[in-house]
Design a protein around this motif. Structure first.
Motif, PDB file in Angstrom:
ATOM      1  N   ARG A 106     -16.442 -46.705 -44.874  1.00 29.50           N
ATOM      2  CA  ARG A 106     -15.280 -46.422 -45.693  1.00 29.50           C
ATOM      3  C   ARG A 106     -15.449 -45.034 -46.334  1.00 29.50           C
ATOM      4  O   ARG A 106     -16.550 -44.660 -46.730  1.00 29.50           O
ATOM      5  N   ASP A 112      -7.897 -43.107 -57.429  1.00 27.82           N
ATOM      6  CA  ASP A 112      -8.236 -44.283 -58.224  1.00 27.82           C
ATOM      7  C   ASP A 112      -9.688 -44.712 -58.027  1.00 27.82           C
ATOM      8  O   ASP A 112     -10.205 -45.513 -58.789  1.00 27.82           O
ATOM      9  N   ILE A 115     -12.133 -42.608 -60.699  1.00 32.25           N
ATOM     10  CA  ILE A 115     -11.958 -42.908 -62.121  1.00 32.25           C
ATOM     11  C   ILE A 115     -12.588 -44.243 -62.517  1.00 32.25           C
ATOM     12  O   ILE A 115     -12.678 -44.536 -63.704  1.00 32.25           O
ATOM     13  N   VAL A 116     -13.043 -45.014 -61.558  1.00 33.04           N
ATOM     14  CA  VAL A 116     -13.795 -46.204 -61.940  1.00 33.04           C
ATOM     15  C   VAL A 116     -14.982 -45.786 -62.806  1.00 33.04           C
ATOM     16  O   VAL A 116     -15.339 -46.453 -63.758  1.00 33.04           O
ATOM     17  N   LEU A 121     -13.562 -43.556 -71.523  1.00 30.64           N
ATOM     18  CA  LEU A 121     -13.785 -44.864 -72.151  1.00 30.64           C
ATOM     19  C   LEU A 121     -14.769 -44.594 -73.282  1.00 30.64           C
ATOM     20  O   LEU A 121     -15.841 -44.037 -73.036  1.00 30.64           O
ATOM     21  N   SER A 122     -14.434 -45.012 -74.476  1.00 32.04           N
ATOM     22  CA  SER A 122     -15.322 -44.653 -75.583  1.00 32.04           C
ATOM     23  C   SER A 122     -16.678 -45.329 -75.472  1.00 32.04           C
ATOM     24  O   SER A 122     -17.626 -44.943 -76.144  1.00 32.04           O
ATOM     25  N   SER A 123     -16.780 -46.353 -74.616  1.00 32.98           N
ATOM     26  CA  SER A 123     -18.077 -47.016 -74.510  1.00 32.98           C
ATOM     27  C   SER A 123     -19.035 -46.283 -73.583  1.00 32.98           C
ATOM     28  O   SER A 123     -20.198 -46.639 -73.500  1.00 32.98           O
TER      29      SER A 123
ATOM     30  N   MET B   1     -13.973 -54.328 -53.207  1.00 36.25           N
ATOM     31  CA  MET B   1     -14.148 -53.225 -54.164  1.00 36.25           C
ATOM     32  C   MET B   1     -12.796 -52.657 -54.559  1.00 36.25           C
ATOM     33  O   MET B   1     -12.452 -52.595 -55.739  1.00 36.25           O
ATOM     34  N   VAL B   5     -10.989 -52.608 -58.208  1.00 34.92           N
ATOM     35  CA  VAL B   5     -10.541 -51.379 -58.853  1.00 34.92           C
ATOM     36  C   VAL B   5      -9.080 -51.498 -59.246  1.00 34.92           C
ATOM     37  O   VAL B   5      -8.694 -51.238 -60.387  1.00 34.92           O
ATOM     38  N   GLN B   6      -8.252 -51.955 -58.273  1.00 36.90           N
ATOM     39  CA  GLN B   6      -6.825 -52.064 -58.570  1.00 36.90           C
ATOM     40  C   GLN B   6      -6.556 -53.067 -59.677  1.00 36.90           C
ATOM     41  O   GLN B   6      -5.618 -52.929 -60.449  1.00 36.90           O
ATOM     42  N   THR B   9      -8.019 -51.375 -63.199  1.00 37.38           N
ATOM     43  CA  THR B   9      -7.491 -50.113 -63.727  1.00 37.38           C
ATOM     44  C   THR B   9      -6.376 -50.322 -64.755  1.00 37.38           C
ATOM     45  O   THR B   9      -6.425 -49.744 -65.834  1.00 37.38           O
ATOM     46  N   LEU B  12      -7.657 -51.485 -68.143  1.00 34.14           N
ATOM     47  CA  LEU B  12      -8.352 -50.482 -68.951  1.00 34.14           C
ATOM     48  C   LEU B  12      -7.432 -49.849 -69.983  1.00 34.14           C
ATOM     49  O   LEU B  12      -7.848 -49.516 -71.080  1.00 34.14           O
ATOM     50  N   LYS B  13      -6.151 -49.711 -69.609  1.00 32.73           N
ATOM     51  CA  LYS B  13      -5.221 -49.030 -70.506  1.00 32.73           C
ATOM     52  C   LYS B  13      -4.975 -49.840 -71.774  1.00 32.73           C
ATOM     53  O   LYS B  13      -4.552 -49.297 -72.786  1.00 32.73           O
ATOM     54  N   VAL B  15      -7.260 -51.608 -73.302  1.00 32.59           N
ATOM     55  CA  VAL B  15      -8.474 -51.738 -74.094  1.00 32.59           C
ATOM     56  C   VAL B  15      -8.410 -50.802 -75.289  1.00 32.59           C
ATOM     57  O   VAL B  15      -7.924 -49.682 -75.185  1.00 32.59           O
ATOM     58  N   GLY B  17     -10.749 -49.248 -78.687  1.00 29.68           N
ATOM     59  CA  GLY B  17     -12.070 -49.150 -79.291  1.00 29.68           C
ATOM     60  C   GLY B  17     -13.178 -49.144 -78.260  1.00 29.68           C
ATOM     61  O   GLY B  17     -12.983 -48.719 -77.123  1.00 29.68           O
ATOM     62  N   TYR B  18     -14.315 -49.656 -78.662  1.00 31.46           N
ATOM     63  CA  TYR B  18     -15.530 -49.555 -77.861  1.00 31.46           C
ATOM     64  C   TYR B  18     -15.859 -50.916 -77.274  1.00 31.46           C
ATOM     65  O   TYR B  18     -16.146 -51.853 -78.010  1.00 31.46           O
ATOM     66  N   ILE B  19     -15.804 -51.048 -75.962  1.00 27.85           N
ATOM     67  CA  ILE B  19     -16.230 -52.309 -75.358  1.00 27.85           C
ATOM     68  C   ILE B  19     -17.249 -52.011 -74.274  1.00 27.85           C
ATOM     69  O   ILE B  19     -17.311 -50.894 -73.755  1.00 27.85           O
ATOM     70  N   PHE B  20     -18.053 -52.998 -73.944  1.00 25.36           N
ATOM     71  CA  PHE B  20     -19.015 -52.827 -72.868  1.00 25.36           C
ATOM     72  C   PHE B  20     -18.304 -52.976 -71.527  1.00 25.36           C
ATOM     73  O   PHE B  20     -17.288 -53.677 -71.433  1.00 25.36           O
ATOM     74  N   PRO B  21     -18.869 -52.333 -70.468  1.00 29.81           N
ATOM     75  CA  PRO B  21     -18.155 -52.309 -69.192  1.00 29.81           C
ATOM     76  C   PRO B  21     -17.848 -53.702 -68.631  1.00 29.81           C
ATOM     77  O   PRO B  21     -16.828 -53.884 -67.979  1.00 29.81           O
TER      78      PRO B  21
END
Lengths: 246, 399
Positions: A106, A112, A115-116, A121-123, B1, B5-6, B9, B12-13, B15, B17-21
């Motif tokens: 792949r 897209d 950006i993963v 991201l503030s974290s 994968m 991602v889709q 994504t 994410l918008k 979210v 403050g601060y969060i863990f992944p």
């Protein structure tokens, strides 16, 4: 024994028989269903380990790619992406290294994908390169400007916000909005291209803040003043005030 | 994968403050909301039935069997959301074969089985045994055999045998009350024992769960009684209805005080999580917690039932008020479960950020499946009503 059984009410007998049947079925069926090697090593089937070992290997690891893609590997090895393994982007490649002509990997060319890891991201840790994809050169594929194997930006970032977005955002809404980063941090030019090797300075003394906040100089009019000898005297200022959002 | 991602994504918008992944997506969704809701209804309906037998509340007699069957119908469905969520429902029996005593979740199978087999089915069986025999004597064809089979081909209707039935029912009810407490207290325990989550981790959790369960169970039986009775063209027994509403009222008061206690306790303790929790409650959970759970699901029903009692309203108006109140209570308890399960996962373990929950429509975790699971107990209940009519006039005299 028999006389005892007779004394039990009729309906209870039926229940006892039913329960006995259920119990018997359970006792007969259980040994059939529980795998013989269950519990040998723990609360699981010992042969599960062999099953897992027998699963096909999907990933090839990043070292073997060098054999055939030396150029790419070398390029990437010296770039910002040196710690991002090939298969993170190209997917599992165990088959590819055996059947390299037929099994094409792949190739993630879309916006897209990048950006993963790079969306703001503030974290994310400080200094990790992040962008707001909606405003960072929108509609264009990332790889038109950044080579994925050597993503060094075509020009160096204009300001600290490129990599310290979170700090820059905090400062933007703080009392220190008009104090530039470099007033407190001496940032060498190399920090923009090789940030992990060249670190900017950080204030170390109370007197540094005192330069603006405990000064007799009339040019600092409008800056709130404190008596540096009595105000939080046993600590450095940033143990109480976050310098980027004081 | 690409799918992941889709999927992530757009989340994410939302979210802040601060969060863990690994906190973007919730691990427990709508199905896990359903699970405590359904078990709560079971425990509540059963405890209502127990009032008749243990405390001899005569007025509630018309709802006794109905409550038992309701508990059974919902109990059959209660584990389905769990099985759906875990995947591989075909392997679920394995937890019985190799019990893992160190896992609270794995022990649920035994709590459930005990409650189903040793309590609910037994009590129903003893209570219906005489009627099953009498019915099967009169009937023909399939029904005769079904009833015969259900009675385990028992045939003794002597006075002594019936006395034994009655005694057994009492004994089972007495065992049953702690069992019902165990069943639902257990669900609260699962949440209350998650040390890492300050929203859940509380010793009060099992108790709050229990009382909200009783609230929802009583409200459910009240609803079923008020819907089914007119459908059978029978008058609603106002004495019974008033009593049900009174019990609903009292238990709601207890439930409300417990929840308030929990709230005050948290605010007074002011642990480091209090900031993010208050942000959560005043933000993302405001509608479902403050508006639906507390206002619509608790205060309005409490107030209207109290008004119906104090002002001695005419019966027709009372019925309307009880009915609406019971529906509101169901909404309230459902959002209680929602707020615990979903709310507890919305804030980051960093206590500095909030994530979001997006419900899907299709898929195992989606709305559709949950809706079907929610409808199933009603279908089962309909079949049970056909097989084991709970109405008083269906009770047979020994001839």
């Amino acid at each position: 024994m028999i006389s005892y059984w007779k004394k039990i009410p009729e309906q209870a007998k039926r229940l006892v028989v039913l329960a006995a049947i259920l119990l018997a079925v359970f006792l007969v069926v259980r040994p059939q269903l529980v795998p013989p090697d269950f519990g040998e090593l723990g609360h699981f089937r010992a042969s599960a380990l062999q099953d897992i070992v027998a699963q096909p290997i999907r990933y090839a690891g990043h070292e073997v790619c060098t054999d055939c893609h030396e150029e790419v590997a070398e390029k990437k090895g010296n770039s910002y992406h040196r710690n991002v393994a090939c298969e993170v982007c190209h997917g599992p490649a165990a088959v590819h290294i055996e059947e390299e002509e037929t099994d094409m990997l792949r190739i993630p060319r879309g916006r897209d994908f990048c950006i993963v890891c790079h969306e703001y991201l503030s974290s994310r840790p400080t200094g990790f390169p992040q962008i707001v994809s909606e405003s960072h050169n929108p509609m264009k594929s990332c790889i038109t400007c950044h080579n994925p194997h050597d993503p060094t930006p075509p020009e160096k970032p204009k300001d600290c916000a490129g990599c310290h977005a979170s700090i820059a955002r905090s400062k933007m809404v703080s009392h220190h909005v008009y104090v530039p980063c470099v007033r407190c941090h001496d940032a060498p030019d190399e920090h923009f291209t090789n940030p992990r090797m060249y670190h900017p300075t950080k204030p170390t003394k109370r007197e540094f803040c005192g330069g603006c906040h405990a000064s007799d100089d009339p040019s600092v009019a409008g800056i709130p003043q404190v008596d540096i000898d009595s105000h939080g005297e046993r600590y450095v200022c940033w143990q109480c005030h976050y310098p980027h959002l004081p | 994968m690409e799918d992941i991602v889709q999927h992530l994504t757009p989340l994410l918008k939302e979210v802040s403050g601060y969060i863990f992944p690994n906190e973007i997506e919730l691990h427990w969704g709508l199905l896990i909301v359903l699970y405590p809701y359904l078990t709560g209804l079971v425990a509540g309906a059963f405890i209502l039935a127990s009032l008749v037998k243990v405390f001899n509340v005569k007025e509630l007699q018309p709802t006794y069997r109905m409550s038992l069957l309701t508990a059974l119908a919902f109990l059959i469905v209660a584990p389905l959301p769990l099985l759906g969520h875990l995947g591989h429902p075909e392997k679920s029996y394995e937890i019985f074969l190799t019990p893992n005593t160190s896992s609270a979740m794995a022990m649920f199978g035994f709590v459930y089985a005990w409650y189903l087999m040793a309590v609910l089915l037994l009590e129903i069986w003893f209570d219906y045994r005489k009627d099953l025999i009498m019915w099967s004597r009169k009937e023909k064809g399939l029904m005769k055999w079904i009833h015969k089979l259900l009675s385990l081909f028992s045939s003794d209707v002597s006075e002594k045998a019936i006395r034994f039935d009655k005694k057994s029912v009492r004994v089972i009810t007495i065992i049953g009350i702690p069992s019902a407490f165990l069943l639902h207290g257990y669900v609260g325990f699962i949440f209350g024992s998650v040390k890492a989550n300050p929203f859940w981790s509380s010793v009060l959790m099992p108790i709050v769960f229990l009382f909200s369960a009783i609230v929802s169970g009583i409200a459910l039986v009240l609803l079923i009684y008020m819907i089914v009775t007119p459908m059978r063209r029978k008058p609603i027994d106002m004495l019974c209805l008033n009593k049900l509403a009174s019990y609903l009222f009292y238990v709601m008061i207890i439930d409300f005080s417990l929840e308030t206690l929990d709230f005050i306790h948290r605010v007074y303790e002011s642990e480091e999580s209090i900031h993010i929790i208050s942000e959560l409650v005043s933000g993302k959970l405001f509608v479902s917690l403050v508006v639906i759970q507390v206002l619509i699901g608790m205060l309005i029903p409490l107030g209207s039932i109290a008004a119906a009692k104090i002002f001695k309203l005419p019966d027709e108006l009372k019925k309307l008020i009880y009915f609406v109140a019971a529906i509101l209570v169901q909404m309230g308890i459902f959002s209680t479960r929602w707020n615990v399960v979903i709310g507890g996962q919305l804030f980051s373990k960093s206590f500095r950020g909030l994530t979001t929950y997006k419900m899907t429509f299709f898929g195992l975790e989606g709305f559709l499946v949950s809706f079907i699971i929610l409808i199933m107990p009603i279908v089962i209940l309909y079949i049970l009503f056909k097989l084991l009519p709970p109405w008083d006039e269906a009770r047979q005299q020994v001839t």
